[in-house]
Scaffold this motif. Structure first.
Motif, short mmCIF file in Angstrom:
data_model
loop_
_atom_site.label_atom_id
_atom_site.label_comp_id
_atom_site.label_asym_id
_atom_site.label_seq_id
_atom_site.Cartn_x
_atom_site.Cartn_y
_atom_site.Cartn_z
N LYS A 190 0.37 -1.32 0.03
CA LYS A 190 0.01 -0.12 -0.29
C LYS A 190 1.28 1.05 0.21
CE LYS A 190 -3.21 2.61 2.80
NZ LYS A 190 -4.53 2.15 4.03
N GLU A 191 1.78 1.51 0.79
CA GLU A 191 3.01 2.79 0.49
C GLU A 191 3.56 2.69 -0.39
OE1 GLU A 191 5.39 1.38 4.03
OE2 GLU A 191 3.90 2.54 5.53
N TYR A 192 3.48 1.31 -1.29
CA TYR A 192 4.45 1.72 -2.41
C TYR A 192 3.58 2.33 -3.87
CZ TYR A 192 6.92 0.43 -6.69
OH TYR A 192 7.67 0.60 -7.72
N ALA A 193 2.07 2.14 -3.69
CA ALA A 193 1.20 2.38 -4.19
C ALA A 193 1.08 3.85 -4.39
CB ALA A 193 0.35 1.05 -3.86
N HIS A 194 1.36 4.34 -3.25
CA HIS A 194 1.52 5.76 -3.02
C HIS A 194 2.24 6.24 -3.50
CE1 HIS A 194 -2.22 4.17 -1.24
NE2 HIS A 194 -3.45 5.50 -1.46
N SER A 195 3.92 5.73 -3.48
CA SER A 195 4.76 6.61 -2.78
C SER A 195 5.24 7.24 -4.66
CB SER A 195 5.86 5.30 -3.10
OG SER A 195 6.16 5.09 -4.33
N ASP A 196 6.33 8.07 -4.20
CA ASP A 196 7.08 8.39 -6.12
C ASP A 196 7.76 8.37 -6.89
OD1 ASP A 196 5.46 11.07 -5.14
OD2 ASP A 196 6.86 12.05 -4.23
N ALA A 197 7.64 7.36 -6.30
CA ALA A 197 8.15 6.11 -6.95
C ALA A 197 7.51 5.63 -8.09
CB ALA A 197 9.68 5.34 -6.50
N TYR A 198 6.74 5.11 -7.60
CA TYR A 198 5.46 3.95 -8.57
C TYR A 198 5.19 5.20 -9.53
CZ TYR A 198 1.33 1.80 -9.16
OH TYR A 198 0.06 1.35 -10.24
N ARG A 199 5.06 5.78 -9.17
CA ARG A 199 4.04 7.08 -10.10
C ARG A 199 5.32 7.54 -11.01
NH1 ARG A 199 1.22 8.63 -5.64
NH2 ARG A 199 3.20 10.16 -5.11
N GLN A 200 6.95 7.37 -10.36
CA GLN A 200 7.96 8.04 -11.82
C GLN A 200 7.94 6.64 -12.69
OE1 GLN A 200 11.08 8.81 -9.20
NE2 GLN A 200 10.31 10.97 -8.87
N ILE A 201 7.70 5.52 -12.38
CA ILE A 201 8.15 4.06 -13.17
C ILE A 201 6.27 4.11 -14.08
CG2 ILE A 201 7.52 1.97 -13.06
CD1 ILE A 201 8.85 1.82 -11.20
N LEU A 202 5.32 4.28 -13.54
CA LEU A 202 4.00 4.37 -15.07
C LEU A 202 4.57 5.94 -15.53
CD1 LEU A 202 1.64 3.97 -12.36
CD2 LEU A 202 2.69 2.15 -13.74
N ALA A 203 5.23 6.90 -15.51
CA ALA A 203 5.70 7.82 -15.79
C ALA A 203 6.91 7.89 -17.00
CB ALA A 203 5.91 9.45 -15.18
N GLY A 204 7.35 6.61 -16.51
CA GLY A 204 8.59 6.14 -17.93
C GLY A 204 10.02 6.51 -17.19
N GLN A 205 9.34 6.83 -16.24
CA GLN A 205 11.47 7.22 -15.44
C GLN A 205 11.72 6.21 -14.63
OE1 GLN A 205 10.90 10.94 -13.61
NE2 GLN A 205 9.38 12.13 -14.67
N TYR A 206 12.42 5.34 -15.12
CA TYR A 206 13.02 4.25 -14.13
C TYR A 206 14.11 3.61 -15.09
CZ TYR A 206 10.48 1.43 -18.52
OH TYR A 206 10.07 1.37 -19.66
N ASP A 207 14.98 2.92 -14.47
CA ASP A 207 16.19 1.95 -14.85
C ASP A 207 16.15 0.90 -16.01
OD1 ASP A 207 17.74 3.81 -12.72
OD2 ASP A 207 17.59 1.82 -11.68
N ARG A 208 16.55 0.62 -16.90
CA ARG A 208 15.97 0.25 -18.41
C ARG A 208 17.85 -0.56 -18.30
NH1 ARG A 208 13.64 4.54 -19.27
NH2 ARG A 208 11.11 3.95 -20.82
N GLU A 209 17.53 -2.05 -18.98
CA GLU A 209 18.62 -2.92 -19.46
C GLU A 209 19.17 -1.94 -20.14
OE1 GLU A 209 16.09 -6.31 -19.33
OE2 GLU A 209 15.65 -6.81 -17.30
N PRO A 210 20.15 -2.96 -20.48
CA PRO A 210 20.83 -2.07 -22.08
C PRO A 210 20.01 -3.03 -22.87
CG PRO A 210 22.61 -3.03 -19.89
CD PRO A 210 20.92 -3.39 -19.29
N LYS A 211 20.04 -2.52 -24.18
CA LYS A 211 19.10 -3.03 -25.54
C LYS A 211 20.13 -4.45 -25.65
CE LYS A 211 16.79 0.19 -26.54
NZ LYS A 211 15.18 -0.04 -26.72
N ALA A 212 21.35 -5.27 -25.15
CA ALA A 212 21.39 -6.67 -25.48
C ALA A 212 20.95 -7.43 -24.73
CB ALA A 212 23.21 -6.54 -25.70
N LEU A 213 20.88 -7.02 -23.52
CA LEU A 213 20.50 -7.69 -22.95
C LEU A 213 19.20 -7.95 -22.75
CD1 LEU A 213 22.77 -7.14 -19.88
CD2 LEU A 213 22.84 -8.80 -21.50
N ALA A 214 18.09 -6.65 -22.44
CA ALA A 214 16.38 -6.44 -22.37
C ALA A 214 15.52 -7.90 -23.39
CB ALA A 214 16.25 -5.45 -22.97
N ALA A 215 14.83 -7.95 -22.60
CA ALA A 215 14.04 -9.72 -23.19
C ALA A 215 13.01 -9.59 -24.18
CB ALA A 215 13.61 -10.26 -22.56
N PRO A 216 13.12 -10.27 -25.21
CA PRO A 216 11.84 -10.05 -26.07
C PRO A 216 10.49 -9.53 -25.64
CG PRO A 216 14.01 -11.53 -26.82
CD PRO A 216 13.82 -11.16 -25.65
#
Length: 345
Positions: A271-297
């Protein structure tokens, strides 16, 4: 082929955010990465276990699953398989092998590194709504993305073969370190569950089915679902304030080897995470990304699983860790400093 069920599941919504190339580091629970990095710091353990997993335990698991369970695919329980495919697309993960086993216990688990699989117990599938089930599937995908299975295996080996290990390691008093090591391992194990609850939330992107799914794992009474109160369950996390310090210490010691956090704690953390800025930022596209060579199809089910390079990348992404022995000692020191710290996630 019959029409697919669950067409109105949240994961199919046009508003659902697909988290392309998301790295598990974006949603790890505080302390999870550090504790996992401590396990990874054991020299040679990761490559050895990866080899054993790929060449022995994965093959045994694959054979046993196919002999004893029902394999789910597009032609067999297609609606469930499509749910898994969609969850994997949202969390940017290769589609693992999926199995159903007849079991009255509400549970699901994952295993493997290169050929990963998710096993769903029949009781779980029957009891949960599609959205609740997607939360659980997302949770298991979180374990796959973070390569938790490999290091759970490492911890299990430390427990099982400790006597042999302590007899050959030329460090005076090494036998005294068993308890700190185990405390560090179990603490990481529990924190990994919090991490994967976050993955489940990111999959359904609605806290309600996640909270409901977790609540049912702690106790489900058919016919009384409408009387369940999740807030009352969360309030149970305050029980430690109602007992004296001696009782609290005994409780900590008795429960130190539990592999999963208590459900009220998981409900509170989710519940705390669902109300956090960190969660909202991920849904807004602000998150760590895997290197393209490692990103899973997202929808490639041909080889199902996290490959060895992805595991190596996970190790590289993790922060610098203290040696495992030091991590264990730190855990003991923290518990000495604050007995209630165990309950405050």
């Amino acid at each position: 082929m019959p029409a697919l069920k669950h067409a109105d599941a949240l994961v199919y919504s046009s508003h659902q955010v697909v988290l392309s190339d998301i790295s598990y580091t974006s949603f790890t629970y505080p302390g999870d990465q550090e504790a996992l990095a401590a396990l990874k710091a054991i020299p040679g353990a990761g490559p050895l276990l990866a080899w054993l997993d790929a060449n022995f335990s994965e093959q045994i698991t694959h054979l046993n699953n196919n002999e004893q369970m029902v394999r789910v695919n597009a032609n067999n329980y297609g609606s469930l398989f499509t749910l898994v495919e969609r969850c994997c697309a949202i969390l940017s993960c290769k589609v693992p092998d999926v199995y159903i086993t007849t079991n009255p216990e509400m549970n699901a688990y994952t295993s493997g590194q290169r050929r990963t699989c998710i096993v769903l117990h029949s009781a779980l599938v029957e009891a949960l709504t599609p959205d609740e089930l997607c939360f659980v599937i997302g949770h298991e995908i979180g374990h796959i993305k973070a390569a938790h299975g490999l290091y759970r295996q490492l911890g299990d080996m430390l427990i099982r073969y400790w006597d042999i290990l302590s007899s050959v390691v030329p460090i005076p008093g090494v036998g005294l370190l068993r308890i700190p090591l185990l405390l560090a391992y179990w603490e990481w194990y529990r924190r990994a569950e919090f991490t994967c609850d976050r993955a489940g939330l990111l999959c359904v992107q609605d806290a309600a089915p996640g909270l409901s799914a977790l609540a049912q794992l702690s106790g489900k009474v058919a016919g009384y679902e409408d009387e369940r109160n999740i807030e009352e369950s969360i309030a149970q996390t305050e029980a430690h304030k109602e007992v004296n310090k001696l009782v609290l210490l005994v409780s900590i010691l008795e429960n130190s080897s539990t592999t999963h956090p208590f459900i009220p704690l998981r409900l509170k953390a989710l519940k705390e995470y669902a109300h956090s800025d960190a969660y909202r930022q991920i849904l807004a596209g602000q998150y760590d990304r895997e290197p393209k060579a490692l990103a899973a199809p997202a929808t490639d089910a041909t080889d199902g699983g996290t490959d060895a390079t992805a595991v190596a990348a996970g190790a590289a992404d993790a922060p610098a860790a203290k040696p495992l022995l030091a991590a264990g000692a730190d855990t003991v020191d923290k518990w000495k400093a604050s007995a209630t710290g165990f309950f405050k996630r």
